[in-house]
Structure formats: structure tokens, C-alpha cells
Design an enzyme around this catalytic site. Structure first.
Site, short mmCIF file in Angstrom:
data_model
loop_
_atom_site.label_atom_id
_atom_site.label_comp_id
_atom_site.label_asym_id
_atom_site.label_seq_id
_atom_site.Cartn_x
_atom_site.Cartn_y
_atom_site.Cartn_z
N LYS A 69 31.19 30.66 34.26
CA LYS A 69 32.05 29.50 34.54
C LYS A 69 31.62 28.75 35.81
O LYS A 69 31.84 27.55 35.91
CB LYS A 69 33.51 29.93 34.66
N ASP A 110 41.28 25.66 31.95
CA ASP A 110 42.06 26.83 32.37
C ASP A 110 43.18 26.40 33.33
O ASP A 110 44.31 26.90 33.23
CB ASP A 110 41.17 27.84 33.13
P1 NAP Z 1 35.79 37.73 37.51
O1 NAP Z 1 35.09 36.60 38.19
O2 NAP Z 1 35.00 38.79 36.85
O3 NAP Z 1 36.77 38.47 38.54
C1 NAP Z 1 37.75 37.81 39.28
C2 NAP Z 1 37.97 38.48 40.61
O4 NAP Z 1 38.63 39.71 40.42
C3 NAP Z 1 36.72 38.83 41.39
O5 NAP Z 1 36.26 37.70 42.07
C4 NAP Z 1 37.19 39.95 42.31
O6 NAP Z 1 37.73 39.41 43.51
C5 NAP Z 1 38.32 40.58 41.50
N1 NAP Z 1 37.89 41.83 40.87
C6 NAP Z 1 36.86 42.02 40.01
N2 NAP Z 1 36.76 43.31 39.65
C7 NAP Z 1 37.74 43.96 40.34
C8 NAP Z 1 38.15 45.31 40.44
N3 NAP Z 1 37.53 46.27 39.75
N4 NAP Z 1 39.18 45.61 41.25
C9 NAP Z 1 39.85 44.65 41.94
N5 NAP Z 1 39.49 43.34 41.89
C10 NAP Z 1 38.46 43.01 41.11
O7 NAP Z 1 36.78 37.17 36.39
P2 NAP Z 1 37.40 35.73 36.11
O8 NAP Z 1 36.52 34.95 35.22
O9 NAP Z 1 37.86 35.07 37.38
O10 NAP Z 1 38.66 36.16 35.20
C11 NAP Z 1 39.63 37.04 35.70
C12 NAP Z 1 40.55 37.51 34.57
O11 NAP Z 1 41.27 36.40 34.04
C13 NAP Z 1 39.81 38.15 33.39
O12 NAP Z 1 40.55 39.24 32.93
C14 NAP Z 1 39.80 37.05 32.34
O13 NAP Z 1 39.76 37.56 31.02
C15 NAP Z 1 41.14 36.39 32.63
N6 NAP Z 1 41.20 34.99 32.16
C16 NAP Z 1 42.14 34.67 31.25
C17 NAP Z 1 42.27 33.36 30.83
C18 NAP Z 1 43.34 33.01 29.83
O14 NAP Z 1 43.25 31.93 29.20
N7 NAP Z 1 44.34 33.83 29.64
C19 NAP Z 1 41.42 32.38 31.33
C20 NAP Z 1 40.46 32.73 32.29
C21 NAP Z 1 40.36 34.05 32.70
P3 NAP Z 1 37.42 40.16 44.93
O15 NAP Z 1 35.97 40.57 44.85
O16 NAP Z 1 37.66 39.11 45.96
O17 NAP Z 1 38.35 41.32 45.01
#
Ligand code: NAP
Length: 258
Positions: A69, A110
Site C-alpha cells: 500500500k 480505506d
Molecule cells: P501492517 O503494515 O503489516 O502492520 C500495521 C502495524 O501493526 C505495523 O506498522 C506495526 O506497528 C504493528 N504490528 C505489526 N505486527 C505486529 C505485532 N506482531 N505485534 C504488535 N504490533 C504489530 O498492516 P496494515 O496494512 O497497516 O494492516 C493492519 C491490519 O488492518 C491488518 O490486519 C489488515 O488486514 C487490516 N485491514 C483491514 C481493512 C478492512 O477493510 N477491514 C483495511 C486495511 C487493513 P509498530 O511497528 O509501530 O508496532
């Protein structure tokens, strides 16, 4: 008037076996009677391959998911104002010039999808929020909260790297009544994990929103429900962002075919 031209759409990401998007778009396309359109899952090893993927699959538009993204932005020709402010793109419209060359224009659906699905749940005391995570989804959530005039702090595993974030150990003193999980913690298959370390702090006045939609509800939301908080899973946002993406793709297509 519906478009009679065939359009190929898809989801681009690294590993797509978890995705619900194809099922949703297949049903939507069938419901609208747009049988000449189709939506495919397109795994891509690195973001620089996006033009090749668009050409090979004759794409008119696509969604972007983990982990591209943010990293896809340098490979697009332009992005709209809010996607630029957010710093993440989840929807791309593919335009073709007369000479057949492609122009890729990025959007973020989003953020408005989160805003639209959060707004009906808000109470007057939801003036400040905690956003768990600092990735692309967290940035979209922050943009939506800014539009709503809600203050926020990010929660990060590495707060020392961001002045606008706190660490998980500081949460026991937090007073924010809106908590948004924008981390993947609790997502299938790790369904026994929760990003929120203090479930007993949650109350009736809390609104807990988890962007995860598989499973639904997550452990975080189940614990919040036990404490009578209001909960929202990620499914409504998933559907709304998909509908907004489809409007972006089809809106201009309809004009072109009129
Ligand atoms: P990402 O970039 O993989 O992770 C987001 C943040 O979560 C990371 O920057 C990290 O922040 C933290 N993180 C990652 N792994 C972690 C762990 N093991 N423990 C604690 N914190 C952790 O993901 P993303 O694309 O932003 O998406 C995040 C979530 O939102 C996913 O589950 C995705 O499926 C969901 N989502 C849903 C929708 C929807 O339409 N419902 C849309 C978009 C995303 P820090 O390193 O600062 O801790």
C-alpha cells in the site's frame, strides 16, 4: 446506464490466500448483471512489477493490499489528494492513452470506508482515540479521525521512533474511550492473540473497532464485549472500501461508454 465494455479488475498483493475480496467482487458483479467484468487475485513478488501485471492482465483497475500500500506509490503516475496526505494507496484506476500507454492513478478508499463505518457508532465522549499500529491502515484511520475532529495517539512497539506514539506498557494509564486495532494481531491463524494488554480496563463507554475481519469477532472484540463495550469488526469497512473502489473504476467507465 451500465457499462457494456468488458473490464478486468483485481487485487494485487504478495500473498493473497487470505483474501475475501474476490468473493465479494464476484457476488457484486453478478448482482449488478455485469457478467463481462471479472475480478482476479494477482500475486506480485515486488511492487516495481505493477505495470507488467496491469498489461498482462489487461487491468482497468485494481486494489492493493499487504505489503504494497505504501511501496507501490513511486510506481504510479499520480495519486489523489487524500491518498497523498495518508501516504498509502489501496485502489488504482488504470487509464490508457491513445497510443496505448498506461497511466496509473492511485486513491485511498480505506480511509473514507473507516470514517463512514465509524461515524454512526460515535458518542459525544469519543473525543480521543488510540490507534494500535503505525502502518498503512493506521495512517488511513488517523486521516479519518482528523476529518471527524477526534484526537489520537498511535501505539507502537517502538514508540521511541515516533513522537506521536506511546508504547504498550503506557496503556494502563490511558483514558481514551475509542480504541482502534490497526495491527494484524489476532488475525487468522493467530486467533488467540490480542493487541490490547488490559481487557479489564474496558467499560460500557468504550468503542472498540478492530480492522481485522477474519476471525470476526477477534479476541480483542470478544474481551471488549464481555466488558459491555461497543464493538465493530472490519467487515463493514472491507465492503465499504470495495464499493468505493468499484465506484472509482466504473464511474469513469460509465461515462466513457455513454
Ligand atoms: P501492517 O503494515 O503489516 O502492520 C500495521 C502495524 O501493526 C505495523 O506498522 C506495526 O506497528 C504493528 N504490528 C505489526 N505486527 C505486529 C505485532 N506482531 N505485534 C504488535 N504490533 C504489530 O498492516 P496494515 O496494512 O497497516 O494492516 C493492519 C491490519 O488492518 C491488518 O490486519 C489488515 O488486514 C487490516 N485491514 C483491514 C481493512 C478492512 O477493510 N477491514 C483495511 C486495511 C487493513 P509498530 O511497528 O509501530 O508496532
Amino acid at each position: 446506464m451500465l457499462s457494456i465494455t468488458e473490464h478486468s479488475y483485481g487485487l494485487v498483493g504478495k500473498c493473497l490466500s487470505h483474501s475475501y475480496s474476490k468473493v465479494y467482487f464476484d457476488e457484486k458483479i453478478a448482482k449488478l448483471g455485469m457478467d463481462r467484468h471479472h475480478y482476479d487475485l494477482l500475486e506480485m513478488p515486488t511492487p516495481d512489477k505493477i505495470r507488467d501485471v496491469s498489461i498482462k492482465n489487461n487491468l482497468s483497475g485494481f486494489n492493493v493490499t499487504i505489503p504494497y500500500k505504501e511501496s507501490i506509490i513511486p510506481y504510479l503516475d499520480s495519486i489523489d489528494y487524500s491518498a497523498n496526505e495518508i501516504g498509502a494507496v489501496n485502489t488504482v484506476k488504470v487509464l490508457r492513452d491513445a497510443d496505448g500507454s498506461l497511466r496509473l492513478h492511485g486513491y485511498n478508499t480505506d480511509a473514507p470506508a473507516f470514517l463512514d463505518t465509524l461515524r454512526p457508532l460515535l458518542k459525544p465522549w469519543h473525543t480521543d482515540a488510540l490507534i494500535l499500529g503505525t502502518g498503512g491502515a493506521a495512517k488511513a484511520v488517523a486521516w479519518a479521525l482528523r476529518q471527524l475532529g477526534i484526537g489520537y495517539l498511535f501505539v507502537s512497539r517502538t514508540p521511541e521512533q515516533r513522537p506521536d506514539s506511546i508504547g504498550y506498557s503506557e496503556l494502563k494509564d490511558s483514558t481514551q474511550l475509542l480504541i482502534v486495532n490497526a495491527t494484524p494481531v489476532g488475525m487468522f491463524p493467530n486467533v488467540d492473540a490480542s493487541p490490547w494488554p488490559y481487557p479489564d480496563m474496558l467499560t460500557q463507554r468504550h468503542l472498540c473497532y478492530d480492522l481485522i475481519y477474519n476471525p470476526s469477532p477477534t479476541l480483542f472484540l470478544r474481551q471488549a464485549k464481555q466488558h459491555e463495550a461497543t464493538i465493530q469488526d472490519g467487515l463493514a469497512m472491507l465492503h465499504r472500501q470495495a464499493d468505493l473502489a468499484f465506484e472509482i473504476w466504473e464511474g469513469e467507465n460509465k461515462t466513457e461508454s455513454n
